[in-house]
Enzyme design. Structure first.
Site, PDB file in Angstrom:
ATOM      1  N   GLY A 126      42.086  24.315 -12.781  1.00 35.40           N
ATOM      2  CA  GLY A 126      41.553  25.466 -12.058  1.00 35.40           C
ATOM      3  C   GLY A 126      40.250  25.953 -12.637  1.00 35.40           C
ATOM      4  O   GLY A 126      40.231  26.918 -13.427  1.00 35.40           O
ATOM      5  N   ILE A 159      41.283  23.451  -5.413  1.00 33.50           N
ATOM      6  CA  ILE A 159      42.033  22.911  -6.546  1.00 33.50           C
ATOM      7  C   ILE A 159      42.989  21.816  -6.079  1.00 33.50           C
ATOM      8  O   ILE A 159      43.944  22.063  -5.345  1.00 33.50           O
ATOM      9  CB  ILE A 159      42.804  24.023  -7.284  1.00 33.50           C
ATOM     10  CG1 ILE A 159      41.864  25.204  -7.604  1.00 33.50           C
ATOM     11  CG2 ILE A 159      43.438  23.464  -8.547  1.00 33.50           C
ATOM     12  CD1 ILE A 159      40.632  24.833  -8.406  1.00 33.50           C
ATOM     13  N   GLU A 367      33.362  17.300  -8.665  1.00 39.83           N
ATOM     14  CA  GLU A 367      33.152  17.018 -10.093  1.00 39.83           C
ATOM     15  C   GLU A 367      31.673  16.910 -10.446  1.00 39.83           C
ATOM     16  O   GLU A 367      31.259  16.043 -11.222  1.00 39.83           O
ATOM     17  CB  GLU A 367      33.931  15.763 -10.513  1.00 39.83           C
ATOM     18  CG  GLU A 367      35.436  15.996 -10.458  1.00 39.83           C
ATOM     19  CD  GLU A 367      36.224  15.083 -11.354  1.00 39.83           C
ATOM     20  OE1 GLU A 367      35.774  14.788 -12.471  1.00 39.83           O
ATOM     21  OE2 GLU A 367      37.314  14.676 -10.932  1.00 39.83           O
TER      22      GLU A 367
END
Length: 390
Positions: A126, A159, A367
């Site tokens: 998270g 998430i 990412e």
């Protein structure tokens, strides 16, 4: 001296095993999950039995005793068939379990890693918040130490693996007070089902439709003080390291998608006829396929180079950023070209390339966006910028 990216017999055996699993197990089942937006518990269970979730972890914690290259090889082979399954493994290992392995106490490792390595439980990471995606340093979630407990308040977004029936934990980053009176970002383990942790309904996504993604709300979530992961105030630095490693994994996943586009396009070009002959006889198609294969090959060289640096204990931040930047671009371009080769059929969801086309774009975002990768590469090159001249 040229780099040698040839695989060891053990790594090659793993690659072939996962390749067979992807084609024999994942390929026949995943389309239904994808179109129905359902999580593939059946496939994940089999991945757990194979030991894929424990690939880079020591045997003493229930892992397979392998390395990060083994994980990336598995991700590439899975993504050649489907990215939802691949990202479930990537997030569960590199973002869910790896922080505990890298920074956890012995007690935390023994409490969590065996279940995570077996695939019995999934871990989530998270970090991202609604108002600060790339700016993770702008975290607004807070954690206050109240006696022997942390009390956490905030919101996390996008998430992965956070709302499945087997989600075991979410490690959240939060702003905490430091012993010297300052404030910093710390990482805290929040077990799934903790009172005050609310998992929002799943997002309606363009792609990765068989993966699990939610927004999380934390309202006076209370967990033991011992759930602090690593040192107080070091959570941001810890997860920068985790993200550096994760970019290699995402690069391997993106390479797999790019190679899958080649696989499907070569097959289709040999089967589809137009004007009385297979379309693969046309030089225009042959050149597209040659360019697609070249892109996939160079992406593979990039992620394996970054992985080899990581395994050798050498600096790998720049190599990981290069691999992530290049392979995500390659995935998007190859998906577009594969759709073009398939023509109207490429726009039909019954063909895997339609799924690949929908899945590719997020690889330039998740990412670390492509823009962030360029910033990291430029920084590693010591490119002068305004702040350094002030």
């Amino acid at each position: 001296m040229p780099l040698d990216h040839r695989l060891s017999p053990e790594h090659e055996e793993l690659r072939r095993t996962v390749e067979a699993f992807a084609h024999d197990v994942v390929a026949p089942r995943i389309a239904e999950h994808y179109e129905n937006h359902t999580f593939p518990y059946d496939i994940v269970r089999e991945m757990g039995r194979m030991g894929l979730f424990g690939l880079p972890f020591p045997e003493e914690y229930g892992g397979m005793g392998g390395d990060y290259l083994a994980l990336c090889l598995a991700l590439e082979e899975l993504a050649r068939v489907d990215s939802s399954v691949a990202i479930t493994l990537e997030a569960g290992v590199s973002l869910g379990a790896m922080p505990i392995h890298r920074f956890g106490t012995e007690e935390q490792k023994r409490a969590w890693l065996p279940r995570l390595c077996s695939g019995e439980a999934l871990g989530a990471f998270g970090l991202t918040e609604p108002g600060c995606g790339s700016d993770a340093g702008g975290t607004r979630t807070t954690a206050v130490l109240d006696g022997d407990s942390w009390v956490i308040n905030g919101t996390k977004s996008f998430i992965t693996n956070s709302g499945t029936d087997i989600t075991g934990l979410i490690t959240v980053t939060a702003v905490t007070a430091l012993p010297d009176g300052g404030r910093g970002i710390s990482a805290i383990i929040v077990p799934a089902g903790t009172p005050g942790l609310t998992v929002a309904p799943p997002y309606s996504k363009v792609g990765w439709n068989a993966s699990d993604t939610h927004e999380l709300s934390l309202a006076d979530v209370r967990v033991p003080a011992a759930n602090l992961l690593g040192e107080p105030g070091r959570g941001y630095a810890q997860f920068l390291r985790i993200l550096d490693e994760g970019r290699i994994a995402i690069s391997a996943l993106a390479t797999g998608l790019a190679q899958g586009c080649v696989d499907e396009s070569v097959r289709y070009a040999g089967e589809r006829e137009a004007f009385g002959r297979p379309i693969g006889d046309n030089q225009a198609i042959q050149f597209k396929l040659a360019d697609m294969e070249t892109r996939a090959h160079t992406a593979r060289v990039a992620w394996r180079d970054a992985a080899s640096r990581l395994l050798a204990g050498e600096p790998f931040k720049k190599a990981a950023a290069i691999a992530k930047l290049h392979s995500s671009d390659v995935a998007v371009v190859n998906a577009r070209e594969a759709t073009q080769i398939h023509g109207g059929y490429g726009f039909m969801n019954e063909y895997p390339v339609a799924r690949m086309w929908r899945d590719a774009k997020i690889l330039e975002i998740g990412e670390g966006t492509s823009e962030v990768q360029r910033m990291l590469i430029a920084r590693e090159l010591r490119v002068p910028y305004a702040a350094s001249r002030s």
